[in-house]
Design an enzyme around this catalytic site. Structure first.
Site, short mmCIF file in Angstrom:
data_model
loop_
_atom_site.label_atom_id
_atom_site.label_comp_id
_atom_site.label_asym_id
_atom_site.label_seq_id
_atom_site.Cartn_x
_atom_site.Cartn_y
_atom_site.Cartn_z
N ARG A 1 0.87 -1.18 0.00
CA ARG A 1 0.00 0.00 0.00
C ARG A 1 0.90 1.22 0.00
O ARG A 1 2.11 1.12 0.11
CB ARG A 1 -1.03 -0.01 1.15
CG ARG A 1 -0.72 -0.70 2.41
CD ARG A 1 0.36 -0.05 3.24
NE ARG A 1 0.18 1.39 3.37
CZ ARG A 1 1.16 2.25 3.54
NH1 ARG A 1 2.43 1.83 3.61
NH2 ARG A 1 0.94 3.54 3.64
N GLY A 2 0.25 2.40 -0.10
CA GLY A 2 1.02 3.63 -0.28
C GLY A 2 1.08 3.92 -1.78
O GLY A 2 1.38 3.00 -2.57
N ALA A 3 0.78 5.16 -2.16
CA ALA A 3 0.57 5.48 -3.59
C ALA A 3 1.73 5.05 -4.50
O ALA A 3 1.52 4.33 -5.48
CB ALA A 3 0.27 6.97 -3.72
N ARG B 1 -7.20 -0.19 -7.09
CA ARG B 1 -7.65 0.83 -6.12
C ARG B 1 -7.85 2.14 -6.89
O ARG B 1 -7.07 2.42 -7.81
CB ARG B 1 -6.62 1.01 -4.99
CG ARG B 1 -6.48 -0.21 -4.07
CD ARG B 1 -5.55 0.08 -2.90
NE ARG B 1 -6.17 0.94 -1.90
CZ ARG B 1 -5.50 1.49 -0.87
NH1 ARG B 1 -4.19 1.28 -0.74
NH2 ARG B 1 -6.13 2.24 0.01
N GLN C 1 -1.94 2.21 9.89
CA GLN C 1 -0.66 2.31 9.18
C GLN C 1 0.38 3.07 10.01
O GLN C 1 1.58 2.87 9.82
CB GLN C 1 -0.85 3.05 7.84
CG GLN C 1 -1.59 2.26 6.79
CD GLN C 1 -3.08 2.53 6.79
OE1 GLN C 1 -3.64 2.94 7.81
NE2 GLN C 1 -3.74 2.32 5.67
N ASP D 1 -2.20 10.92 -2.04
CA ASP D 1 -2.54 9.86 -2.98
C ASP D 1 -2.89 10.42 -4.35
O ASP D 1 -2.73 9.77 -5.36
CB ASP D 1 -3.70 9.02 -2.44
CG ASP D 1 -3.19 8.12 -1.33
OD1 ASP D 1 -3.07 8.61 -0.19
OD2 ASP D 1 -2.85 6.96 -1.61
N ASN E 1 -5.55 12.39 0.69
CA ASN E 1 -4.59 11.59 1.46
C ASN E 1 -5.35 10.83 2.54
O ASN E 1 -6.57 11.00 2.70
CB ASN E 1 -3.51 12.49 2.06
CG ASN E 1 -2.37 11.69 2.68
OD1 ASN E 1 -1.84 10.78 2.05
ND2 ASN E 1 -2.01 11.98 3.92
N LYS E 2 -4.63 10.01 3.28
CA LYS E 2 -5.25 9.14 4.29
C LYS E 2 -6.27 9.88 5.15
O LYS E 2 -6.03 11.00 5.60
CB LYS E 2 -4.15 8.53 5.16
CG LYS E 2 -4.60 7.59 6.26
CD LYS E 2 -5.52 6.49 5.79
CE LYS E 2 -4.89 5.63 4.72
NZ LYS E 2 -5.92 4.84 3.97
#
Ligand code: MRU
Length: 347
Positions: free
Chosen positions: A56-58, A93, A198, A239, A249-250
């Site tokens: 995960r993570g862009a 995603r 996370q 993201d 973003n998150k």
């Protein structure tokens, strides 16, 4: 990147993926309990691993998908089946623009190559993206660290933007690593990032691996901490960044931005140019992923709420440009954040 004598270049021992005759992922669903590597079997497996946050993570999901397409090209080089594979990977995603962009890059390399060279061309393209992201992280770290110089700094971050989320030392966490390597980091506060954690599972783990001083806090402790004056800046990732400088973003980024603005704390988003989407005019055109209610309803397999409740669980939120002090890419710093300054640091 130029580092002065006595200042070591920021590094890490953490990596989320490797290519070893195929794609291997460090399974982030198992961290911090176990360091378990998974070999990606095929495109369907890659899509499931991306959706379930094994990677995960862009930037990292883009690089993983790029290698997954290279692995598929090795298995079958028919162009129509590679196009179908690319489509499935690109839509695994919806929010991080890095994913579709990375897959499109590998597909373009494949389409330009003769049939017998498609697999090799795909792997070269995927490796290049991986290296480019590592270099982007180094440049982001350099530009971002300069925003907080000179002197000792205490920073707060959200989610995980580190080596686990990228092809290098990280974006916002790369800035933290650079400041730490200069001997200037007093403390990094890391929010937990409910519901997937996370922050506690990944950022705290990464910091411990690399000897970075870290203090974990519940997400809702951040506003009070910022108001206390103990934090010099908030650094976090993105993201997708729209043309007007809106940052997806998150989940929880927007609340942090409001709290930072209320307390006059510098608030910085860091991302490689692969995260910028100038085709999105503003935040309202960024698709926001809705995730499984189970992430909110259960913890470590145990139910936390009564049956029959509905759940609102967006993975990301959007922070408008006026709440950001700066956005950093490998091309430099946008400050103040406007459509013009964004155009200068995007590609
Ligand atoms: O759902 P995740 O864990 O993929 O969300 C990750 C984030 O929101 C990060 O802040 C972002 O991708 C930047 S990572 C360098």
């Amino acid at each position: 990147v130029q580092y002065h004598a006595g200042v070591s270049e920021p590094t890490t021992r953490v990596t989320p993926l490797r290519w070893d005759d195929g794609l291997w992922l460090l399974d982030q669903r198992r961290l911090p309990w176990r360091e378990e590597w998974v070999r990606v079997r095929d495109v369907g497996h890659a899509v499931r691993l991306i959706r379930s946050l094994a990677v995960r993570g862009a930037p990292a999901i883009g690089i993983a998908a790029a290698y997954a397409l290279a692995a598929e090209a090795k298995r079958c080089s028919a162009i129509h089946s590679l196009r179908r594979a690319a489509d499935r990977l690109a839509t695994a995603r919806p929010t991080a623009t890095n994913l579709a962009r990375a897959v499109a890059g590998v597909l373009a390399a494949v389409e330009a190559a003769p049939g017998h060279e498609r697999a090799a061309a795909a792997l070269v393209a995927a490796r290049q993206q991986h290296e480019d992201d590592a270099e982007a992280c180094r440049q982001i770290a350099r530009h971002g660290a300069a925003l907080f110089s000179p002197g000792r700094v205490t920073l707060l971050t959200h989610c995980n933007t580190g080596a686990l989320a990228t092809g290098g030392i990280g974006t916002a966490l790369g800035i933290v690593r650079a400041i730490h390597s200069e001997g200037r980091l007093a403390m990094l506060y890391a929010c937990e990032a409910r519901p997937v954690l996370q922050g506690s599972r990944l950022t705290a783990w990464e910091c411990v691996q690399d000897g970075i001083p870290v203090t974990l806090l519940p997400d809702h402790a951040a506003a009070g901490l910022l108001a206390s004056g103990a934090v010099d800046g908030v650094v976090l990732g993105a993201d997708r960044i729209a043309a007007d400088g809106s940052v997806a973003n998150k989940l929880g980024t927007y609340s942090l931005a409001l709290a930072a603005a209320a307390s006059g704390v510098t608030f910085v988003s860091a991302a490689p140019t692969t995260t910028f989407d100038l085709g999105c005019p503003s935040g309202s055109s960024i698709p926001i992923e809705q995730r499984d209610p189970g992430e909110v309803l259960t913890l470590l397999g145990r139910r936390l709420a009564p049956h029959g409740v509905a759940v609102f669980n967006p993975a990301f939120d959007v922070t408008p440009p006026h709440l950001l002090s700066a956005i950093v890419s490998e091309r430099g710093v946008a400050r103040p954040v406007t459509a013009e300054s964004i155009a200068r640091i995007a590609r």
